[in-house]
Design an enzyme around this catalytic site. Structure first.
Site, PDB file in Angstrom:
ATOM      1  N   VAL A   1      31.305  40.494  19.831  1.00  0.00           N
ATOM      2  CA  VAL A   1      31.726  39.766  18.629  1.00  0.00           C
ATOM      3  C   VAL A   1      30.580  39.767  17.611  1.00  0.00           C
ATOM      4  O   VAL A   1      29.448  40.139  17.937  1.00  0.00           O
ATOM      5  CB  VAL A   1      32.124  38.309  18.968  1.00  0.00           C
ATOM      6  CG1 VAL A   1      33.301  38.288  19.936  1.00  0.00           C
ATOM      7  CG2 VAL A   1      30.953  37.526  19.546  1.00  0.00           C
ATOM      8  N   CYS A   2      30.869  39.350  16.381  1.00  0.00           N
ATOM      9  CA  CYS A   2      29.841  39.271  15.342  1.00  0.00           C
ATOM     10  C   CYS A   2      28.836  38.177  15.700  1.00  0.00           C
ATOM     11  O   CYS A   2      29.250  37.159  16.248  1.00  0.00           O
ATOM     12  CB  CYS A   2      30.468  38.939  13.987  1.00  0.00           C
ATOM     13  SG  CYS A   2      31.485  40.284  13.362  1.00  0.00           S
ATOM     14  N   PRO A   3      27.544  38.300  15.406  1.00  0.00           N
ATOM     15  CA  PRO A   3      26.951  39.416  14.667  1.00  0.00           C
ATOM     16  C   PRO A   3      26.500  40.582  15.556  1.00  0.00           C
ATOM     17  O   PRO A   3      25.924  41.524  15.066  1.00  0.00           O
ATOM     18  CB  PRO A   3      25.723  38.761  14.030  1.00  0.00           C
ATOM     19  CG  PRO A   3      25.261  37.791  15.060  1.00  0.00           C
ATOM     20  CD  PRO A   3      26.521  37.288  15.722  1.00  0.00           C
TER      21      PRO A   3
END
Lengths: 88, 266
Positions: free
Chosen positions: A23-25
């Site tokens: 997932v981000c980041p």
């Protein structure tokens, strides 16, 4: 070599990065680390499944001076982003 | 070296920065920084450098933790009262980031040991609380051409400057010799706002990170003065002094000396 073929040669990834599950980041962090290990002019193919990153990675790559060659939806929840390194 | 998954997460906000990136983070992990003093300044300096992943941090101090330190010396705690400050700080820094190797040296720098201590480090950060050490560290850094980030605090005011020997000014270009004993009060005599070393220490740590990364402009030939009461930052230009006794054209100081006589040791 025809124009089209030459284009294809230039866009041929030298490295593939599978960041499905991230997932981000960390999606961008992983992509950026992969780019750092490549030479200017080389192309990276990123496979991902995190919808937000489909927008964020290309935007961040452009902000960092890299060239986004394509963003393709390749499955129900799978995308491929192709980026060429323009800047060290 | 390759980052582990945990390192990618720990340093992700650095790696994202174009000015740092994975390459910059690797420089930080490979860097060796010496902090002189584990007090008001040394605590935040070491804390932030540890968080940043500076791989080797040496810290030298001869004191033990006292309850009166805890108003500002944030690496120590009620539970470490009586412990050598360098041990207390090492415990805190390594708990924050196990990537960091903290080398704790309990003792005082003097003309006979300083060269041997400094030789293993890339950058020196001065967080000492006395003039003899401040001048000794400056002179040793000039002789050994080690970048030195120097900070000082008293009451509500602090100063920071970055010395790149033989490129910019040194501490003696700014103040040629230590003031006579007793002229400048110590924090013990005059007091200090507890958060002040946090501000100045964070600025010192920032300077060190910039030097390691080779980014931005360090406070070379510049003295930064911070006044907490008016919240003002002032930059004063400090040119190199061609007649500086230690880094000038005809230096009169050519070897290290101790200035201990008459100075309060705390």
């Amino acid at each position: 070599m025809g124009e089209e073929q030459k284009m294809q040669e230039e866009e041929k990834p030298v490295r593939k990065l599978d960041i499905k599950g991230l997932v981000c980041p960390y999606t961008f962090v992983k992509a950026k680390l992969a780019m750092e290990d490549m030479e200017v002019g080389e192309v990276l193919e990123i496979v991902l499944d995190y919808p937000e990153a489909v927008n964020n990675i290309p935007k961040s790559m452009q902000d960092h001076g890299q060239k986004v060659l394509k963003v393709d939806k390749t499955g129900d929840k799978e995308w491929v982003i192709v980026v060429r390194k323009e800047k060290d | 070296m390759e980052f582990t998954d945990l390192q990618v997460q720990r340093y992700s906000r650095h790696i994202i920065l174009p000015e740092v990136g994975g390459k910059g983070q690797k420089k930080l992990l490979a860097a060796k920084v010496l902090i002189v003093g584990a007090g008001g300044l040394g605590c935040p300096v070491g804390y932030y450098l540890s968080a940043a992943g500076v791989g080797t941090i040496g810290i030298v101090d001869d004191d033990v933790v006292e309850v009166s330190n805890l108003q500002r010396q944030i690496a120590h705690s009620t539970g470490t009262i009586g412990m050598p400050k360098v041990e207390s700080a090492k415990k805190t820094f390594e708990a924050l980031n196990p990537d960091v190797n903290v080398i704790a040296m309990k003792g005082r720098l003097n003309k006979d040991n300083i060269t041997d201590v400094l030789k293993d480090y890339d950058i020196v950060i001065d967080g000492s609380d006395n003039f003899p050490t401040r001048y000794l560290v400056n002179d040793a850094c000039v002789f050994m051409r080690k970048p030195l980030v120097s900070g000082a605090i008293l009451r509500f005011e602090g100063q920071v400057t970055t010395i790149i020997p033989h490129e910019g000014h040194c501490y003696r270009c700014l103040f040629e010799a230590p003031p006579p004993p007793g002229l400048v009060p110590s924090c013990q005599e005059a007091g200090v706002l507890g958060v002040l070393p946090g501000v100045i220490g964070a600025l010192e740590a920032t300077e060190a990170l910039k030097l390691i990364l080779g980014r931005g402009e360090p406070l070379k030939n510049t003295l930064l003065i911070y006044d907490a009461l008016t919240t003002s930052f002032r930059k004063v230009k400090v040119p190199r002094n061609p007649d500086c006794p230690v880094c000038g054209q005809n230096p009169t100081i050519t070897e290290l000396a101790d200035y201990d006589a008459g100075y309060c040791q705390r």
